[in-house]
Design a protein around this motif. Structure first.
Motif, PDB file in Angstrom:
ATOM      1  N   LYS A 174       0.840  -1.000  -0.052  1.00 46.78           N
ATOM      2  CA  LYS A 174      -0.005   0.052  -0.156  1.00 46.78           C
ATOM      3  C   LYS A 174       0.912   0.815   0.079  1.00 46.78           C
ATOM      4  O   LYS A 174       1.967   1.393   0.623  1.00 46.78           O
ATOM      5  N   TYR A 175       0.505   2.003  -0.495  1.00 47.16           N
ATOM      6  CA  TYR A 175       1.263   3.280  -0.528  1.00 47.16           C
ATOM      7  C   TYR A 175       0.428   4.355  -0.476  1.00 47.16           C
ATOM      8  O   TYR A 175      -0.933   4.602  -1.099  1.00 47.16           O
ATOM      9  N   GLN A 176       0.365   5.670  -0.333  1.00 47.51           N
ATOM     10  CA  GLN A 176      -0.476   6.978   0.065  1.00 47.51           C
ATOM     11  C   GLN A 176      -0.125   7.740  -1.348  1.00 47.51           C
ATOM     12  O   GLN A 176       0.736   7.623  -1.491  1.00 47.51           O
ATOM     13  N   ALA A 177      -1.128   8.072  -1.820  1.00 40.51           N
ATOM     14  CA  ALA A 177      -0.513   8.178  -3.743  1.00 40.51           C
ATOM     15  C   ALA A 177      -1.030   9.967  -3.974  1.00 40.51           C
ATOM     16  O   ALA A 177      -2.358  10.296  -2.657  1.00 40.51           O
ATOM     17  N   SER A 178      -0.766  10.569  -4.228  1.00 39.34           N
ATOM     18  CA  SER A 178      -0.809  12.113  -4.651  1.00 39.34           C
ATOM     19  C   SER A 178       0.047  12.379  -5.895  1.00 39.34           C
ATOM     20  O   SER A 178       0.621  11.536  -6.381  1.00 39.34           O
ATOM     21  N   PHE A 179      -1.099  13.958  -6.499  1.00 39.90           N
ATOM     22  CA  PHE A 179      -0.398  13.853  -8.059  1.00 39.90           C
ATOM     23  C   PHE A 179       0.150  15.099  -7.095  1.00 39.90           C
ATOM     24  O   PHE A 179      -0.366  16.287  -6.814  1.00 39.90           O
ATOM     25  N   ARG A 180       1.426  15.143  -8.080  1.00 45.06           N
ATOM     26  CA  ARG A 180       1.481  17.028  -7.596  1.00 45.06           C
ATOM     27  C   ARG A 180       2.457  17.576  -8.783  1.00 45.06           C
ATOM     28  O   ARG A 180       3.477  17.002  -9.287  1.00 45.06           O
ATOM     29  N   GLY A 181       1.919  18.577  -9.439  1.00 41.45           N
ATOM     30  CA  GLY A 181       2.903  19.557 -11.054  1.00 41.45           C
ATOM     31  C   GLY A 181       2.936  18.054 -11.749  1.00 41.45           C
ATOM     32  O   GLY A 181       3.967  18.049 -12.565  1.00 41.45           O
ATOM     33  N   GLY A 182       1.483  17.275 -11.666  1.00 46.79           N
ATOM     34  CA  GLY A 182       1.559  16.634 -12.873  1.00 46.79           C
ATOM     35  C   GLY A 182       2.719  15.475 -13.068  1.00 46.79           C
ATOM     36  O   GLY A 182       2.651  13.890 -13.540  1.00 46.79           O
ATOM     37  N   PHE A 183       3.310  14.803 -11.432  1.00 41.13           N
ATOM     38  CA  PHE A 183       3.928  13.748 -11.193  1.00 41.13           C
ATOM     39  C   PHE A 183       3.573  12.778  -9.710  1.00 41.13           C
ATOM     40  O   PHE A 183       2.231  13.587  -9.128  1.00 41.13           O
TER      41      PHE A 183
ATOM     42  N   TYR B  11       3.170  11.018  -6.792  1.00 39.18           N
ATOM     43  CA  TYR B  11       3.614  10.603  -5.281  1.00 39.18           C
ATOM     44  C   TYR B  11       3.379   9.247  -5.006  1.00 39.18           C
ATOM     45  O   TYR B  11       2.922   8.862  -4.037  1.00 39.18           O
ATOM     46  N   LEU B  12       4.133   8.057  -4.555  1.00 42.05           N
ATOM     47  CA  LEU B  12       3.392   7.366  -4.369  1.00 42.05           C
ATOM     48  C   LEU B  12       4.836   7.146  -2.357  1.00 42.05           C
ATOM     49  O   LEU B  12       5.844   7.361  -2.419  1.00 42.05           O
ATOM     50  N   LYS B  13       3.946   7.222  -1.090  1.00 37.03           N
ATOM     51  CA  LYS B  13       4.703   6.773  -0.138  1.00 37.03           C
ATOM     52  C   LYS B  13       4.958   5.637   0.638  1.00 37.03           C
ATOM     53  O   LYS B  13       3.286   4.998   0.553  1.00 37.03           O
ATOM     54  N   LYS B  14       5.940   5.199   0.717  1.00 31.71           N
ATOM     55  CA  LYS B  14       5.877   3.931   1.668  1.00 31.71           C
ATOM     56  C   LYS B  14       5.473   3.793   2.364  1.00 31.71           C
ATOM     57  O   LYS B  14       5.070   5.105   3.563  1.00 31.71           O
TER      58      LYS B  14
END
Length: 106
Positions: A76-85, A87-90
């Motif tokens: 499981k990853y916390q997912a977010s989008f920033r500036g078109g990228f 980001y997956l937080k482990k």
């Protein structure tokens, strides 16, 4: 589309790296993980030749659950989008940052 690991942004998100890390960043970019999300919950992870199938789904509003080929348990990853990228937080607090079609979908 395909999402490719971005070595420099990954290191920056993890507060790591400086000018001396440029060769490692380039290696991550060229040889790093690439993910291709497909309909029906199929994810294809880059392999030495071609790609290996796994599964993906969204849990809640910001959790991406990936089970890559060969893994016994999903991650499981916390997912977010920033500036078109992407980001997956482990779970350990480290980040993976992906850029869409960095290598033109190859």
């Amino acid at each position: 589309g395909k999402w490719d690991l971005d070595g420099e942004r990954t290191n920056t998100a993890n507060s790591q790296g400086d000018v001396t890390d440029i060769p490692a960043d380039v290696a991550k970019d060229m040889l790093g993980k690439g993910l291709r999300f497909e309909a029906g919950g199929v994810v294809r992870t880059d392999a030495v030749v071609g790609s290996a199938p796994g599964t993906w789904h969204i849990d809640g509003k910001d959790t991406l659950v990936l089970q890559e080929h060969g893994q016994t348990e999903p991650v499981k990853y916390q997912a977010s989008f920033r500036g078109g990228f992407l980001y997956l937080k482990k779970a350990n607090g480290k980040w993976l940052v992906f850029e869409r079609d960095k290598f033109f979908g190859v």
